[in-house]
Design a protein around this motif. Structure first.
Motif, PDB file in Angstrom:
ATOM      1  N   ASP A 175      49.782  21.204  33.242  1.00 27.93           N
ATOM      2  CA  ASP A 175      49.539  19.995  34.030  1.00 27.93           C
ATOM      3  C   ASP A 175      49.849  18.734  33.231  1.00 27.93           C
ATOM      4  O   ASP A 175      50.332  17.746  33.784  1.00 27.93           O
ATOM      5  CB  ASP A 175      48.087  19.952  34.511  1.00 27.93           C
ATOM      6  N   ARG A 176      49.567  18.747  31.915  1.00 35.38           N
ATOM      7  CA  ARG A 176      49.815  17.579  31.073  1.00 35.38           C
ATOM      8  C   ARG A 176      51.302  17.228  31.078  1.00 35.38           C
ATOM      9  O   ARG A 176      51.677  16.071  31.253  1.00 35.38           O
ATOM     10  CB  ARG A 176      49.328  17.841  29.654  1.00 35.38           C
ATOM     11  N   CYS A 177      52.152  18.241  30.907  1.00 38.22           N
ATOM     12  CA  CYS A 177      53.598  17.993  30.907  1.00 38.22           C
ATOM     13  C   CYS A 177      54.100  17.620  32.295  1.00 38.22           C
ATOM     14  O   CYS A 177      55.021  16.810  32.420  1.00 38.22           O
ATOM     15  CB  CYS A 177      54.348  19.201  30.363  1.00 38.22           C
ATOM     16  N   CYS A 178      53.486  18.181  33.337  1.00 43.99           N
ATOM     17  CA  CYS A 178      53.874  17.818  34.704  1.00 43.99           C
ATOM     18  C   CYS A 178      53.593  16.346  34.965  1.00 43.99           C
ATOM     19  O   CYS A 178      54.304  15.700  35.737  1.00 43.99           O
ATOM     20  CB  CYS A 178      53.138  18.669  35.730  1.00 43.99           C
ATOM     21  N   GLY A 179      52.562  15.812  34.328  1.00 45.42           N
ATOM     22  CA  GLY A 179      52.224  14.410  34.499  1.00 45.42           C
ATOM     23  C   GLY A 179      53.177  13.470  33.797  1.00 45.42           C
ATOM     24  O   GLY A 179      53.269  12.297  34.145  1.00 45.42           O
ATOM     25  N   SER A 180      53.919  13.966  32.806  1.00 44.88           N
ATOM     26  CA  SER A 180      54.821  13.101  32.045  1.00 44.88           C
ATOM     27  C   SER A 180      56.299  13.473  32.215  1.00 44.88           C
ATOM     28  O   SER A 180      57.155  12.866  31.583  1.00 44.88           O
ATOM     29  CB  SER A 180      54.453  13.140  30.561  1.00 44.88           C
ATOM     30  N   HIS A 181      56.590  14.474  33.037  1.00 45.12           N
ATOM     31  CA  HIS A 181      57.963  14.911  33.272  1.00 45.12           C
ATOM     32  C   HIS A 181      58.207  15.127  34.767  1.00 45.12           C
ATOM     33  O   HIS A 181      57.298  15.504  35.492  1.00 45.12           O
ATOM     34  CB  HIS A 181      58.251  16.240  32.555  1.00 45.12           C
ATOM     35  N   ASP A 182      59.435  14.894  35.177  1.00 49.66           N
ATOM     36  CA  ASP A 182      59.871  15.292  36.509  1.00 49.66           C
ATOM     37  C   ASP A 182      60.517  16.662  36.355  1.00 49.66           C
ATOM     38  O   ASP A 182      61.484  16.813  35.601  1.00 49.66           O
ATOM     39  CB  ASP A 182      60.883  14.299  37.085  1.00 49.66           C
ATOM     40  N   VAL A 183      59.968  17.669  37.035  1.00 46.76           N
ATOM     41  CA  VAL A 183      60.464  19.038  36.929  1.00 46.76           C
ATOM     42  C   VAL A 183      61.106  19.428  38.250  1.00 46.76           C
ATOM     43  O   VAL A 183      60.509  19.274  39.308  1.00 46.76           O
ATOM     44  CB  VAL A 183      59.314  20.017  36.577  1.00 46.76           C
ATOM     45  N   MET A 184      62.365  19.907  38.168  1.00 44.89           N
ATOM     46  CA  MET A 184      63.103  20.325  39.344  1.00 44.89           C
ATOM     47  C   MET A 184      63.395  21.817  39.219  1.00 44.89           C
ATOM     48  O   MET A 184      63.861  22.272  38.183  1.00 44.89           O
ATOM     49  CB  MET A 184      64.417  19.541  39.442  1.00 44.89           C
ATOM     50  N   ILE A 185      63.070  22.566  40.270  1.00 47.11           N
ATOM     51  CA  ILE A 185      63.316  24.007  40.299  1.00 47.11           C
ATOM     52  C   ILE A 185      64.126  24.301  41.552  1.00 47.11           C
ATOM     53  O   ILE A 185      63.766  23.862  42.648  1.00 47.11           O
ATOM     54  CB  ILE A 185      61.986  24.794  40.342  1.00 47.11           C
ATOM     55  N   ARG A 186      65.248  25.049  41.366  1.00 46.66           N
ATOM     56  CA  ARG A 186      66.052  25.402  42.539  1.00 46.66           C
ATOM     57  C   ARG A 186      66.725  26.751  42.308  1.00 46.66           C
ATOM     58  O   ARG A 186      67.065  27.098  41.176  1.00 46.66           O
ATOM     59  CB  ARG A 186      67.076  24.335  42.868  1.00 46.66           C
ATOM     60  N   PRO A 187      66.906  27.503  43.397  1.00 41.60           N
ATOM     61  CA  PRO A 187      67.606  28.780  43.269  1.00 41.60           C
ATOM     62  C   PRO A 187      69.110  28.553  43.104  1.00 41.60           C
ATOM     63  O   PRO A 187      69.666  27.594  43.638  1.00 41.60           O
ATOM     64  CB  PRO A 187      67.291  29.493  44.576  1.00 41.60           C
ATOM     65  N   THR A 188      69.749  29.439  42.353  1.00 42.87           N
ATOM     66  CA  THR A 188      71.198  29.410  42.188  1.00 42.87           C
ATOM     67  C   THR A 188      71.723  30.826  42.393  1.00 42.87           C
ATOM     68  O   THR A 188      70.941  31.777  42.502  1.00 42.87           O
ATOM     69  CB  THR A 188      71.614  28.920  40.785  1.00 42.87           C
ATOM     70  N   GLY A 189      73.011  30.975  42.393  1.00 44.61           N
ATOM     71  CA  GLY A 189      73.604  32.289  42.528  1.00 44.61           C
ATOM     72  C   GLY A 189      73.273  33.198  41.357  1.00 44.61           C
ATOM     73  O   GLY A 189      73.201  34.421  41.490  1.00 44.61           O
ATOM     74  N   ALA A 190      73.052  32.621  40.184  1.00 47.85           N
ATOM     75  CA  ALA A 190      72.770  33.403  38.979  1.00 47.85           C
ATOM     76  C   ALA A 190      71.276  33.594  38.719  1.00 47.85           C
ATOM     77  O   ALA A 190      70.899  34.318  37.809  1.00 47.85           O
ATOM     78  CB  ALA A 190      73.406  32.726  37.765  1.00 47.85           C
ATOM     79  N   GLY A 191      70.415  32.934  39.481  1.00 43.36           N
ATOM     80  CA  GLY A 191      68.967  33.032  39.260  1.00 43.36           C
ATOM     81  C   GLY A 191      68.273  31.761  39.680  1.00 43.36           C
ATOM     82  O   GLY A 191      68.497  31.252  40.769  1.00 43.36           O
ATOM     83  N   ILE A 192      67.463  31.221  38.784  1.00 42.98           N
ATOM     84  CA  ILE A 192      66.702  30.009  39.077  1.00 42.98           C
ATOM     85  C   ILE A 192      67.021  28.961  38.018  1.00 42.98           C
ATOM     86  O   ILE A 192      66.982  29.247  36.823  1.00 42.98           O
ATOM     87  CB  ILE A 192      65.191  30.293  39.077  1.00 42.98           C
ATOM     88  N   GLU A 193      67.348  27.760  38.466  1.00 43.72           N
ATOM     89  CA  GLU A 193      67.612  26.651  37.554  1.00 43.72           C
ATOM     90  C   GLU A 193      66.360  25.797  37.469  1.00 43.72           C
ATOM     91  O   GLU A 193      65.768  25.440  38.489  1.00 43.72           O
ATOM     92  CB  GLU A 193      68.777  25.811  38.073  1.00 43.72           C
TER      93      GLU A 193
END
Length: 85
Positions: A52-70
């Motif tokens: 949670d601490r890092c989530c508060g200081s970073h923008d995290v983007m998660i998305r599926p790709t053809g090779a897995g998860i980016e």
């Protein structure tokens, strides 16, 4: 150790830690309780975790790709590195 072997080792350790209720944050590398983290599970396995601490200081983007998860993270503030005086 190559990149794939390192990732497999992290996944195995992450799963063992999650079974005990803790994670290692992929950004700051510190342990955190499972209930104080955002986790991404795929097919019953923990594949990404950020505290949670890092989530508060970073923008995290998660998305599926053809090779897995980016997953990408960007700090919301500048990184200040101070040398020893």
């Amino acid at each position: 150790m190559d990149r794939d072997a390192l990732h497999r080792a992290w996944v195995a350790q992450a799963q063992a830690d999650a079974d005990r209720g803790i994670i290692e944050c992929r950004i700051c590398k510190h342990p955190a309780p499972l209930d104080e983290a955002i986790t991404l599970w795929r097919n019953g396995f923990l594949v990404f975790a950020v505290c949670d601490r890092c989530c508060g200081s970073h923008d995290v983007m998660i998305r599926p790709t053809g090779a897995g998860i980016e997953v990408r993270g960007m700090s919301r503030g500048p990184l200040v590195i101070r040398g020893t005086p």
